[in-house]
Design a protein around this motif. Structure first.
Motif, PDB file in Angstrom:
ATOM      1  N   ASP A 218       0.825  -1.206   0.000  1.00  0.00           N
ATOM      2  CA  ASP A 218       0.000   0.000   0.000  1.00  0.00           C
ATOM      3  C   ASP A 218       0.861   1.258   0.000  1.00  0.00           C
ATOM      4  O   ASP A 218       0.570   2.231  -0.713  1.00  0.00           O
ATOM      5  CB  ASP A 218      -0.928  -0.006   1.217  1.00  0.00           C
ATOM      6  CG  ASP A 218      -1.941   1.118   1.180  1.00  0.00           C
ATOM      7  OD1 ASP A 218      -2.824   1.107   0.312  1.00  0.00           O
ATOM      8  OD2 ASP A 218      -1.843   2.040   2.028  1.00  0.00           O
ATOM      9  N   LYS A 219       1.941   1.222   0.772  1.00  0.00           N
ATOM     10  CA  LYS A 219       2.852   2.368   0.829  1.00  0.00           C
ATOM     11  C   LYS A 219       3.495   2.618  -0.526  1.00  0.00           C
ATOM     12  O   LYS A 219       3.558   3.775  -0.999  1.00  0.00           O
ATOM     13  CB  LYS A 219       3.927   2.107   1.881  1.00  0.00           C
ATOM     14  CG  LYS A 219       5.035   3.158   1.932  1.00  0.00           C
ATOM     15  CD  LYS A 219       6.071   2.791   2.995  1.00  0.00           C
ATOM     16  CE  LYS A 219       7.256   3.743   2.978  1.00  0.00           C
ATOM     17  NZ  LYS A 219       8.048   3.635   1.732  1.00  0.00           N
ATOM     18  N   THR A 222       0.980   3.957  -2.977  1.00  0.00           N
ATOM     19  CA  THR A 222       0.699   5.372  -2.684  1.00  0.00           C
ATOM     20  C   THR A 222       1.831   6.258  -3.193  1.00  0.00           C
ATOM     21  O   THR A 222       1.585   7.350  -3.730  1.00  0.00           O
ATOM     22  CB  THR A 222       0.482   5.568  -1.176  1.00  0.00           C
ATOM     23  OG1 THR A 222      -0.656   4.793  -0.763  1.00  0.00           O
ATOM     24  CG2 THR A 222       0.219   7.034  -0.846  1.00  0.00           C
ATOM     25  N   THR A 226       1.636   9.365  -5.887  1.00  0.00           N
ATOM     26  CA  THR A 226       2.273  10.671  -5.691  1.00  0.00           C
ATOM     27  C   THR A 226       3.181  11.013  -6.860  1.00  0.00           C
ATOM     28  O   THR A 226       3.194  12.147  -7.351  1.00  0.00           O
ATOM     29  CB  THR A 226       3.078  10.668  -4.377  1.00  0.00           C
ATOM     30  OG1 THR A 226       2.197  10.381  -3.287  1.00  0.00           O
ATOM     31  CG2 THR A 226       3.743  12.011  -4.143  1.00  0.00           C
ATOM     32  N   TYR A 265      -5.697   2.676  -7.530  1.00  0.00           N
ATOM     33  CA  TYR A 265      -6.800   2.667  -6.561  1.00  0.00           C
ATOM     34  C   TYR A 265      -7.542   1.328  -6.583  1.00  0.00           C
ATOM     35  O   TYR A 265      -7.919   0.799  -5.533  1.00  0.00           O
ATOM     36  CB  TYR A 265      -7.771   3.811  -6.851  1.00  0.00           C
ATOM     37  CG  TYR A 265      -7.252   5.183  -6.478  1.00  0.00           C
ATOM     38  CD1 TYR A 265      -6.869   5.466  -5.169  1.00  0.00           C
ATOM     39  CD2 TYR A 265      -7.149   6.191  -7.432  1.00  0.00           C
ATOM     40  CE1 TYR A 265      -6.394   6.725  -4.819  1.00  0.00           C
ATOM     41  CE2 TYR A 265      -6.678   7.459  -7.090  1.00  0.00           C
ATOM     42  CZ  TYR A 265      -6.296   7.714  -5.795  1.00  0.00           C
ATOM     43  OH  TYR A 265      -5.822   8.962  -5.444  1.00  0.00           O
ATOM     44  N   GLN A 268      -5.437  -1.245  -4.812  1.00  0.00           N
ATOM     45  CA  GLN A 268      -5.514  -1.063  -3.365  1.00  0.00           C
ATOM     46  C   GLN A 268      -6.833  -1.588  -2.815  1.00  0.00           C
ATOM     47  O   GLN A 268      -6.874  -2.170  -1.722  1.00  0.00           O
ATOM     48  CB  GLN A 268      -5.329   0.416  -3.018  1.00  0.00           C
ATOM     49  CG  GLN A 268      -3.895   0.910  -3.229  1.00  0.00           C
ATOM     50  CD  GLN A 268      -3.722   2.385  -2.893  1.00  0.00           C
ATOM     51  OE1 GLN A 268      -4.559   3.219  -3.259  1.00  0.00           O
ATOM     52  NE2 GLN A 268      -2.645   2.722  -2.211  1.00  0.00           N
TER      53      GLN A 268
END
Length: 542
Positions: A218-219, A222, A226, A265, A268
């Motif tokens: 997940d990190k 993300t 970004t 998304y 995730q």
């Protein structure tokens, strides 16, 4: 110019990537960097070459797409397909524990043991290609290793890029983060534990449990989002993406930055959904699924896909290792399960186009279990079918699809009281795939009935796309029968002499199937032989 993976100079750039003669390397994170990574062309080829990390020489089997073997494991444990052959350990992965006939007669698989006992017996380097635990683990850590090297190369002061160098670096960075996050997603969704490694050419013995691996996924995803927010569209983006997406994976349909973000998304959302069983899901979890899928893949989006080259040689399928080639009658290594076909409604166009009956049904193939049987032969895509090919056609999503995103949202809505909204999404997916089925929204279905419509559609719409085992696990189907698992009224082709009273021929029969599969697999012994765990207190083995 076509972007091939085998016969262009990329081989020199990632020397050794296709020479894993034993799959016993103690460091699958080291992709052997080359000085070419200080050039733009070198970065492009190295980025393209991430896919080549899915290929390795397997003992007694030759060059193989080990990632595809992992996908096959998911399909057969989700009982959408079956493989009666022992290559790569597949028939043992597919080892249904017991089948109970309508008479109450219990048929235990010929080996007489459950899947866990059988697969753990092959968990060694001596077992060679039969060690099923190895394939997904190795391919994902090879990908992570290559992604780490690509990320490190972007910080090399000797790197020279034309045009907007910062923008191009961010494109390459997003690509590396996407594949790294994807690989961690698969490790955490399949194994009890794993290793988090960010250093080039290095691993460690600091194993963490699968929930920590999923947090890392997940990190990283993300971070990918970004990075994508800093990428500018335009000629540089299109040129770079055309170079790093293989031609056989349809690099002409550019995945824009917004489309890419929506894939993140959706992935995730999948990661949350498939790693909790239904009783573990909270209202907050379901709302998180809704929030993520609201930002997820749309019906008009291009997604990253796994395809084949018409030649069957200039790609990572090797003309064989692709879901649609594996199941097609040219190779016919895998077969469609009766339990998948029974999910189709009788008037579904996908059933009519997708399958025709075999002239003679397959029954208990090789005497290896009643689950190894089917009446149905997939029709080639080139002949108007949907799920098989004899000349390397068709693509499947590397990660998520519009259909998966919509159905994740549908489930979340139905389970949180918005039944009609969820059914509207089920209808939308059926329309998108030209099923021809009448809409079920607005027909006064209750939540239980709506969930059954959703369940059947998820099985059908995502056939061979890598979700079947995840769903069987989270729905509790793969648990032991004593714990509420198994499937009732599962169609099995049963030899008539086993029925009561005996009948002639082989009869499609509703049975109770007890799968009794592991939820998460062991860390392969091949890894532990060379990577001694540190001071940890988490299980690495079932």
């Amino acid at each position: 110019m076509k972007r091939y993976l085998i016969y262009i100079t990329i081989i020199a750039i990632i020397a050794g990537a296709c020479k894993k003669s034993t799959l016993e390397l103690n460091d699958p994170n080291n992709p052997t960097p080359d000085q070419s990574l200080i050039t733009e062309a070198g970065l492009q080829n190295f980025s393209l070459g991430i896919l080549q990390k899915m290929m390795a020489n397997v003992p007694d089997e030759g060059k193989t797409n080990i990632f595809h073997i992992a996908l096959t494991n998911h399909s057969i444990m989700g009982d959408e397909a079956y493989v009666p052959y022992g290559n790569y350990g597949l028939r043992w992965v597919d080892q249904v524990y017991k089948i109970t006939l309508p008479s109450g007669t219990v048929i235990t698989n010929p080996n007489g043991v459950d899947q866990k006992t059988q697969l753990k017996g092959f968990d060694s380097r001596d077992a060679g290609e039969r060690n099923a635990f190895l394939y997904e683990w190795a391919s994902c850590y090879y990908i992570i290793g290559q992604a780490n090297q690509l990320l490190a190369a972007l910080d090399n002061p000797a790197l020279t890029l034309t045009g907007d160098a910062t923008n191009k670096k961010n494109i390459f960075k997003a690509w590396a983060l996407w594949w790294k996050g994807y690989a961690y997603s698969r490790i955490g969704s399949m194994y009890l534990a794993g290793v988090i490694t960010n250093d080039v050419g290095k691993t460690n013995g600091d194993f963490v449990d699968h929930t920590a691996i999923m947090a890392e996924a997940d990190k990283v995803l993300t971070d990918c989002l970004t990075t994508l927010n800093s990428v500018s569209a335009g000629a540089d983006y299109n040129t770079t993406m055309t170079a790093i997406v293989a031609s056989f994976d349809d690099n002409k349909k550019i995945v824009t930055t917004d489309m890419w973000k929506r894939q993140v998304y959706s992935l995730q959302a999948r990661n949350l959904l498939v790693n909790k069983k239904i009783p573990e899901m909270t209202t907050a979890n379901w709302q998180q699924i809704i929030t993520l899928t609201n930002q997820g893949i749309q019906a008009t989006d291009n997604v990253f896909k796994f395809g084949m080259d018409p030649s069957g040689s200039n790609d990572v399928s090797l003309g064989f290792y692709h879901p649609y080639a594996f199941i097609g009658e040219v190779q016919q290594f895998s077969f469609v399960s009766e339990r998948l076909v029974q999910e189709f409604k009788a008037n579904d166009n996908r059933l009519k186009k997708g399958f025709v009956p075999f002239s003679v049904p397959k029954v208990n193939e090789r005497g290896r279990g009643l689950q190894f049987g089917t009446r149905w032969n997939p029709v080639f895509i080139e002949n108007g079918g949907l799920y098989a090919t004899g000349d390397n056609r068709g693509t499947v999503p590397w990660a998520c699809s519009y259909e998966e995103n919509a159905l994740m949202k549908a489930e979340a809505l139905i389970r949180t009281g918005s039944t009609e909204l969820g059914l509207q999404l089920v209808d939308a997916v059926r329309d998108f795939q030209n099923s021809g089925l009448a809409h079920v929204a607005g027909t006064s279905l209750n939540a239980t009935q709506a969930l059954e419509e959703y369940r059947r559609e998820r099985r059908v719409a995502l056939f061979l796309w890598g979700t079947a085992f995840y769903d069987a696990r989270r729905w509790g189907v793969t648990k032991p029968a004593a714990q509420g698992g198994g499937r009732a009224n599962a169609i099995v082709i049963v030899p008539g002499n086993l029925l009561s009273p005996p009948q002639s021929g082989s009869i499609p029969t509703p049975c109770f199937m007890e799968y009794n599969y592991m939820d998460y697999w062991d860390v392969p012994q091949n890894e532990l032989d060379f990577n001694t765990p540190g001071n940890i207190n988490i299980p690495l083995k079932n």
